[in-house]
Design a protein around this motif. Structure first.
Motif, mmCIF file in Angstrom:
data_model
loop_
_atom_site.group_PDB
_atom_site.id
_atom_site.type_symbol
_atom_site.label_atom_id
_atom_site.label_comp_id
_atom_site.label_asym_id
_atom_site.label_seq_id
_atom_site.Cartn_x
_atom_site.Cartn_y
_atom_site.Cartn_z
ATOM 1 N N PRO A 75 0.800 -1.226 0.000
ATOM 2 C CA PRO A 75 0.000 0.000 0.000
ATOM 3 C C PRO A 75 0.835 1.280 0.000
ATOM 4 C CG PRO A 75 -0.851 -1.554 1.613
ATOM 5 C CD PRO A 75 0.457 -2.117 1.106
ATOM 6 N N ALA A 76 2.020 1.254 0.598
ATOM 7 C CA ALA A 76 2.859 2.445 0.652
ATOM 8 C C ALA A 76 3.451 2.798 -0.710
ATOM 9 C CB ALA A 76 3.986 2.259 1.679
ATOM 10 N N PHE A 77 3.412 1.860 -1.652
ATOM 11 C CA PHE A 77 3.977 2.073 -2.983
ATOM 12 C C PHE A 77 2.928 1.854 -4.074
ATOM 13 C CE2 PHE A 77 7.529 1.382 -0.247
ATOM 14 C CZ PHE A 77 8.492 2.263 -0.724
ATOM 15 N N THR A 78 1.694 2.183 -3.754
ATOM 16 C CA THR A 78 0.576 2.062 -4.685
ATOM 17 C C THR A 78 -0.112 3.409 -4.776
ATOM 18 O OG1 THR A 78 0.241 -0.263 -4.090
ATOM 19 C CG2 THR A 78 -1.612 0.870 -5.116
ATOM 20 N N TRP A 79 -0.248 3.942 -6.007
ATOM 21 C CA TRP A 79 -0.924 5.229 -6.147
ATOM 22 C C TRP A 79 -1.638 5.324 -7.480
ATOM 23 C CZ3 TRP A 79 4.333 4.896 -5.140
ATOM 24 C CH2 TRP A 79 5.175 5.035 -6.224
ATOM 25 N N LEU A 80 -2.620 6.219 -7.528
ATOM 26 C CA LEU A 80 -3.390 6.444 -8.744
ATOM 27 C C LEU A 80 -2.494 7.097 -9.787
ATOM 28 C CD1 LEU A 80 -6.205 6.308 -10.104
ATOM 29 C CD2 LEU A 80 -6.586 8.621 -9.240
ATOM 30 N N ALA A 81 -2.448 6.509 -10.990
ATOM 31 C CA ALA A 81 -1.585 7.016 -12.050
ATOM 32 C C ALA A 81 -2.367 7.613 -13.208
ATOM 33 C CB ALA A 81 -0.682 5.892 -12.563
ATOM 34 N N GLY A 82 -3.660 7.336 -13.288
ATOM 35 C CA GLY A 82 -4.442 7.883 -14.381
ATOM 36 C C GLY A 82 -5.900 7.483 -14.300
ATOM 37 N N VAL A 83 -6.722 8.283 -14.977
ATOM 38 C CA VAL A 83 -8.166 8.036 -15.059
ATOM 39 C C VAL A 83 -8.556 8.124 -16.524
ATOM 40 C CG1 VAL A 83 -10.458 8.876 -14.392
ATOM 41 C CG2 VAL A 83 -8.552 9.042 -12.768
ATOM 42 N N GLN A 84 -9.400 7.202 -16.970
ATOM 43 C CA GLN A 84 -9.831 7.202 -18.367
ATOM 44 C C GLN A 84 -11.341 7.009 -18.431
ATOM 45 O OE1 GLN A 84 -8.816 3.802 -20.991
ATOM 46 N NE2 GLN A 84 -7.943 5.381 -22.308
ATOM 47 N N HIS A 85 -12.002 7.841 -19.239
ATOM 48 C CA HIS A 85 -13.430 7.669 -19.532
ATOM 49 C C HIS A 85 -13.510 7.026 -20.902
ATOM 50 C CE1 HIS A 85 -17.692 9.577 -19.880
ATOM 51 N NE2 HIS A 85 -17.727 8.278 -19.687
ATOM 52 N N ASP A 86 -13.989 5.801 -20.942
ATOM 53 C CA ASP A 86 -13.971 4.993 -22.159
ATOM 54 C C ASP A 86 -15.384 4.757 -22.659
ATOM 55 O OD1 ASP A 86 -12.727 3.372 -24.140
ATOM 56 O OD2 ASP A 86 -13.228 1.584 -22.980
ATOM 57 N N HIS A 87 -15.540 4.824 -23.975
ATOM 58 C CA HIS A 87 -16.823 4.539 -24.612
ATOM 59 C C HIS A 87 -16.599 3.530 -25.727
ATOM 60 C CE1 HIS A 87 -20.848 5.222 -26.170
ATOM 61 N NE2 HIS A 87 -20.321 5.323 -27.373
ATOM 62 N N ASP A 88 -17.339 2.432 -25.672
ATOM 63 C CA ASP A 88 -17.269 1.424 -26.733
ATOM 64 C C ASP A 88 -18.646 0.779 -26.852
ATOM 65 O OD1 ASP A 88 -17.498 -0.534 -24.720
ATOM 66 O OD2 ASP A 88 -15.376 -0.990 -24.719
ATOM 67 N N PRO A 89 -18.812 -0.188 -27.739
ATOM 68 C CA PRO A 89 -20.145 -0.788 -27.913
ATOM 69 C C PRO A 89 -20.745 -1.363 -26.623
ATOM 70 C CG PRO A 89 -18.741 -1.402 -29.739
ATOM 71 C CD PRO A 89 -17.869 -0.676 -28.752
ATOM 72 N N ALA A 90 -19.893 -1.727 -25.681
ATOM 73 C CA ALA A 90 -20.396 -2.266 -24.411
ATOM 74 C C ALA A 90 -20.942 -1.168 -23.492
ATOM 75 C CB ALA A 90 -19.295 -3.041 -23.698
ATOM 76 N N GLY A 91 -20.665 0.101 -23.806
ATOM 77 C CA GLY A 91 -21.155 1.207 -22.989
ATOM 78 C C GLY A 91 -20.039 2.090 -22.489
ATOM 79 N N ASN A 92 -20.354 2.888 -21.490
ATOM 80 C CA ASN A 92 -19.389 3.802 -20.881
ATOM 81 C C ASN A 92 -18.755 3.150 -19.665
ATOM 82 O OD1 ASN A 92 -20.000 5.888 -22.647
ATOM 83 N ND2 ASN A 92 -21.668 6.639 -21.361
ATOM 84 N N ARG A 93 -17.468 3.387 -19.503
ATOM 85 C CA ARG A 93 -16.751 2.898 -18.324
ATOM 86 C C ARG A 93 -15.758 3.961 -17.884
ATOM 87 N NH1 ARG A 93 -16.053 -0.922 -21.894
ATOM 88 N NH2 ARG A 93 -13.809 -0.741 -21.972
#
Length: 154
Positions: A75-93
């Motif tokens: 946990p001490a070496f785990t961090w958020l590196a990016g966020v992505q809003h994705d759209h494909d035929p399966a929907g939004n994620r």
């Protein structure tokens, strides 16, 4: 003193989006990232899973690392590196990409029905094929850009 509260429902006929949140684990070793290859599609992906309703995003990182590649993320070496809003035929994620710089254990595939190979790949020589959205996220990861969109027409 006046207390302002947020409305319980959106005004008018505004549709409130609901989408899946995917958590992606980027286990790093120097300039290399751990990838797994999907048995069904042959695509190289990061260990990933949808966020479960009862867990935090960081708890999902630890679960995914343990369940898919049998390592324990620090946990001490785990961090958020990016966020992505994705759209494909399966929907939004929405994809949350977490970098894990320290972990215990030697990565192995936990479920051969899901993945048939794993490997460490340099950011300069990523494996192919991989989903376009993952390529977009990893390109942004190598710059100071923390948010990306994939699959949307501009």
């Amino acid at each position: 003193m006046t207390i302002v509260t947020a409305p319980q429902s959106p005004p008018g006929n505004v549709e409130v989006p609901r989408f899946q949140v995917d958590v992606h684990v980027m286990a790093r070793w120097d300039r290399q990232i751990l990838f797994t290859r999907q048995t069904a599609h042959g695509c190289w992906v990061l260990p990933t899973s949808p966020l479960q309703a009862s867990e935090s995003a960081t708890a999902a990182v630890y679960r995914i690392a343990s369940e898919q590649v049998v390592v324990v993320a620090d946990p001490a070496f785990t961090w958020l590196a990016g966020v992505q809003h994705d759209h494909d035929p399966a929907g939004n994620r929405v994809g949350l990409y977490f970098e894990v710089r320290r972990f215990r254990g030697l990565p192995v595939i936990a479920d051969r029905r899901l993945y048939d190979h794993l490997g460490w790949f340099s950011l300069d020589h990523l494996p192919e094929p991989m989903p376009a959205s993952l390529g977009t996220a990893l390109a942004a990861y190598q710059t100071p850009e923390y948010y990306t969109e994939s699959g949307w027409s501009r």
